[in-house]
Design a protein around this motif. Structure first.
Motif, PDB file in Angstrom:
ATOM      1  N   TYR A 119       0.863  -1.175   0.000  1.00  0.00           N
ATOM      2  CA  TYR A 119       0.000   0.000   0.000  1.00  0.00           C
ATOM      3  C   TYR A 119       0.900   1.226   0.000  1.00  0.00           C
ATOM      4  N   GLU A 120       0.626   2.166  -0.896  1.00  0.00           N
ATOM      5  CA  GLU A 120       1.384   3.415  -0.980  1.00  0.00           C
ATOM      6  C   GLU A 120       0.413   4.593  -0.909  1.00  0.00           C
ATOM      7  N   GLY A 121       0.641   5.454   0.069  1.00  0.00           N
ATOM      8  CA  GLY A 121      -0.262   6.586   0.231  1.00  0.00           C
ATOM      9  C   GLY A 121       0.266   7.902  -0.314  1.00  0.00           C
ATOM     10  N   GLN A 122       1.602   8.027  -0.458  1.00  0.00           N
ATOM     11  CA  GLN A 122       2.181   9.311  -0.843  1.00  0.00           C
ATOM     12  C   GLN A 122       2.959   9.273  -2.147  1.00  0.00           C
ATOM     13  N   LEU A 123       3.431   8.105  -2.541  1.00  0.00           N
ATOM     14  CA  LEU A 123       4.291   7.995  -3.709  1.00  0.00           C
ATOM     15  C   LEU A 123       3.825   6.880  -4.639  1.00  0.00           C
ATOM     16  N   VAL A 124       4.227   6.977  -5.888  1.00  0.00           N
ATOM     17  CA  VAL A 124       4.089   5.859  -6.812  1.00  0.00           C
ATOM     18  C   VAL A 124       5.034   4.760  -6.312  1.00  0.00           C
ATOM     19  N   MET A 222      -4.159   4.460   7.014  1.00  0.00           N
ATOM     20  CA  MET A 222      -3.819   5.884   6.983  1.00  0.00           C
ATOM     21  C   MET A 222      -2.559   6.188   7.778  1.00  0.00           C
ATOM     22  N   THR A 223      -2.085   5.230   8.552  1.00  0.00           N
ATOM     23  CA  THR A 223      -0.860   5.442   9.325  1.00  0.00           C
ATOM     24  C   THR A 223       0.394   5.396   8.462  1.00  0.00           C
ATOM     25  N   GLY A 224       0.307   4.823   7.257  1.00  0.00           N
ATOM     26  CA  GLY A 224       1.482   4.830   6.395  1.00  0.00           C
ATOM     27  C   GLY A 224       1.591   3.637   5.474  1.00  0.00           C
ATOM     28  N   ALA A 225       2.583   3.704   4.589  1.00  0.00           N
ATOM     29  CA  ALA A 225       2.814   2.656   3.595  1.00  0.00           C
ATOM     30  C   ALA A 225       3.410   1.412   4.243  1.00  0.00           C
ATOM     31  N   PHE A 226       3.191   0.272   3.616  1.00  0.00           N
ATOM     32  CA  PHE A 226       3.796  -0.979   4.068  1.00  0.00           C
ATOM     33  C   PHE A 226       3.748  -1.993   2.941  1.00  0.00           C
ATOM     34  N   SER A 227       4.522  -3.051   3.089  1.00  0.00           N
ATOM     35  CA  SER A 227       4.535  -4.148   2.125  1.00  0.00           C
ATOM     36  C   SER A 227       4.542  -5.475   2.871  1.00  0.00           C
ATOM     37  N   VAL A 228       3.967  -6.502   2.234  1.00  0.00           N
ATOM     38  CA  VAL A 228       4.051  -7.871   2.746  1.00  0.00           C
ATOM     39  C   VAL A 228       4.620  -8.730   1.627  1.00  0.00           C
ATOM     40  N   LEU A 229       5.691  -9.457   1.936  1.00  0.00           N
ATOM     41  CA  LEU A 229       6.373 -10.265   0.927  1.00  0.00           C
ATOM     42  C   LEU A 229       6.239 -11.741   1.254  1.00  0.00           C
ATOM     43  N   ARG A 230       5.998 -12.525   0.216  1.00  0.00           N
ATOM     44  CA  ARG A 230       5.879 -13.987   0.351  1.00  0.00           C
ATOM     45  C   ARG A 230       6.898 -14.634  -0.582  1.00  0.00           C
ATOM     46  N   PHE A 231       7.407 -15.790  -0.171  1.00  0.00           N
ATOM     47  CA  PHE A 231       8.493 -16.444  -0.903  1.00  0.00           C
ATOM     48  C   PHE A 231       8.104 -17.850  -1.342  1.00  0.00           C
ATOM     49  N   LEU A 236      10.579 -20.268   4.379  1.00  0.00           N
ATOM     50  CA  LEU A 236      10.692 -18.857   4.717  1.00  0.00           C
ATOM     51  C   LEU A 236       9.340 -18.276   5.105  1.00  0.00           C
ATOM     52  N   PRO A 237       9.285 -17.525   6.193  1.00  0.00           N
ATOM     53  CA  PRO A 237       8.023 -16.903   6.599  1.00  0.00           C
ATOM     54  C   PRO A 237       7.711 -15.673   5.752  1.00  0.00           C
ATOM     55  N   ASP A 238       6.447 -15.304   5.694  1.00  0.00           N
ATOM     56  CA  ASP A 238       6.084 -14.022   5.110  1.00  0.00           C
ATOM     57  C   ASP A 238       6.725 -12.922   5.955  1.00  0.00           C
ATOM     58  N   VAL A 239       7.020 -11.793   5.307  1.00  0.00           N
ATOM     59  CA  VAL A 239       7.648 -10.666   6.013  1.00  0.00           C
ATOM     60  C   VAL A 239       6.858  -9.396   5.720  1.00  0.00           C
ATOM     61  N   ALA A 240       6.485  -8.689   6.778  1.00  0.00           N
ATOM     62  CA  ALA A 240       5.865  -7.377   6.632  1.00  0.00           C
ATOM     63  C   ALA A 240       6.955  -6.321   6.798  1.00  0.00           C
ATOM     64  N   TYR A 241       6.970  -5.358   5.878  1.00  0.00           N
ATOM     65  CA  TYR A 241       8.003  -4.321   5.865  1.00  0.00           C
ATOM     66  C   TYR A 241       7.337  -2.966   6.052  1.00  0.00           C
ATOM     67  N   VAL A 242       7.805  -2.237   7.071  1.00  0.00           N
ATOM     68  CA  VAL A 242       7.258  -0.910   7.361  1.00  0.00           C
ATOM     69  C   VAL A 242       8.427   0.056   7.487  1.00  0.00           C
ATOM     70  N   GLU A 243       8.486   1.016   6.596  1.00  0.00           N
ATOM     71  CA  GLU A 243       9.613   1.950   6.559  1.00  0.00           C
ATOM     72  C   GLU A 243       9.269   3.236   7.293  1.00  0.00           C
ATOM     73  N   HIS A 244      10.279   3.796   7.990  1.00  0.00           N
ATOM     74  CA  HIS A 244      10.116   5.110   8.584  1.00  0.00           C
ATOM     75  C   HIS A 244      11.317   5.974   8.223  1.00  0.00           C
ATOM     76  N   LEU A 245      11.405   7.164   8.775  1.00  0.00           N
ATOM     77  CA  LEU A 245      12.370   8.144   8.295  1.00  0.00           C
ATOM     78  C   LEU A 245      13.814   7.686   8.421  1.00  0.00           C
TER      79      LEU A 245
END
Length: 288
Positions: A119-124, A222-231, A236-245
């Motif tokens: 999910y991306e709220g601010q950028l392509v 609305m709290t921010g962008a994130f990704s979930v990756l599956r392999f 390998l477990p799924d991984v949720a990625y949440v980036e901050h500043l």
């Protein structure tokens, strides 16, 4: 071919080695403290080894295999070989001066994933950005970088995008907020080219692109962008990625990942259907 094209990298190899070490330890009923004593280390080091967070010393792997009672020569040799490969630098090494250490982990995960939901709220989304859009984002971030560093960052972003073009690419399923598509990053010319790129990309068989319209109102992400990756490797477990500043969170506990997947499903339901994406992008393009 680099590892982004092949779908690999040292991070994934470390995770695979660590997963196998954890399985061997638990099968024998040993605690991390006991395993640590076997290699003259702490339980914390075993935790980090099993989670692929550090490089491997070949001697540690050999000692652990012996401690766990592994007598299969081929099995042991294969694990040692994979551990040795996991210590090799990733394809992104040439960009190490501009690539934050916490983001290198994600670059490897992205290259190895079979499914990426974002999910991306601010950028392509980064995997769909044009070169000029990337430059505009970098300049907007006011990083005060040299022209050479800017171009290196652009080149890195383009290198990451080859994952979508390899013979067996991951499926990229992205929900983009309408705000990201209407914000004139880089000016009208840059934004029009970016929208045209998204229209083309929407036709890719391995891309599901949805737009979350303004009229959807408040939503769970609305709290921010994130990704979930599956392999592809079931180890390998799924991984949720949440980036901050200044860094990022990598979450692989099942409860944490399930929470982000639940939010992703809720956002997908509120977003427009993928079949409407080309029409909506065309309307935004016409208004730009």
């Amino acid at each position: 071919m680099n590892e982004a094209q092949q779908g690999g990298g040292p991070t994934i190899r470390r995770m695979l080695v660590g997963t196998q070490l954890r399985r061997l330890r638990t099968q024998q009923g040993f605690t991390r403290e006991q395993a640590g004593e076997a290699i003259r280390a702490s339980a914390w080091k075993i935790h980090r080894l099993e989670n692929g967070q550090v490089s491997f010393k070949e001697r540690d792997i050999v000692d652990l295999l012996q401690f766990y009672g592994v007598t299969d020569v081929e099995q042991g040799a294969a694990l040692v070989s994979m551990a040795r490969e996991a210590n090799e630098p990733g394809w992104w090494q040439r960009y190490s001066e501009i690539l934050a250490s916490w983001f290198r982990y994600y670059v490897d995960l992205e290259a190895a994933a079979t499914l990426i939901r974002s999910y991306e709220g601010q950028l392509v989304p980064g995997l769909l950005q044009t070169e000029d859009y990337v430059r505009a984002v970098i300049h907007g971030a006011q990083l005060d970088e040299t022209p050479e560093s800017v171009e290196d960052r652009v080149a890195l972003r383009m290198a990451r995008q080859v994952v979508l073009e390899r013979p067996e690419p991951p499926h990229l399923w992205v929900v983009v907020d309408e705000a990201a598509l209407r914000r004139p990053v880089g000016g009208v010319k840059v934004m029009r080219a970016q929208l045209e790129r998204l229209i083309e990309a929407a036709a890719l068989p391995n891309l599901t692109l949805q737009i979350l319209p303004f009229r959807a109102g408040a939503h769970p992400s609305m709290t921010g962008a994130f990704s979930v990756l599956r392999f592809g490797d079931k180890e390998l477990p799924d991984v949720a990625y949440v980036e901050h500043l200044s860094g990022a969170l990598y979450l692989d506990k099942r409860d944490d990942v399930d929470l982000y997947l639940h939010v992703m499903e809720a956002v997908c339901v509120r977003a427009e259907a993928p079949s409407r994406t080309p029409k909506l992008l065309g309307e935004i393009l016409a208004a730009t």
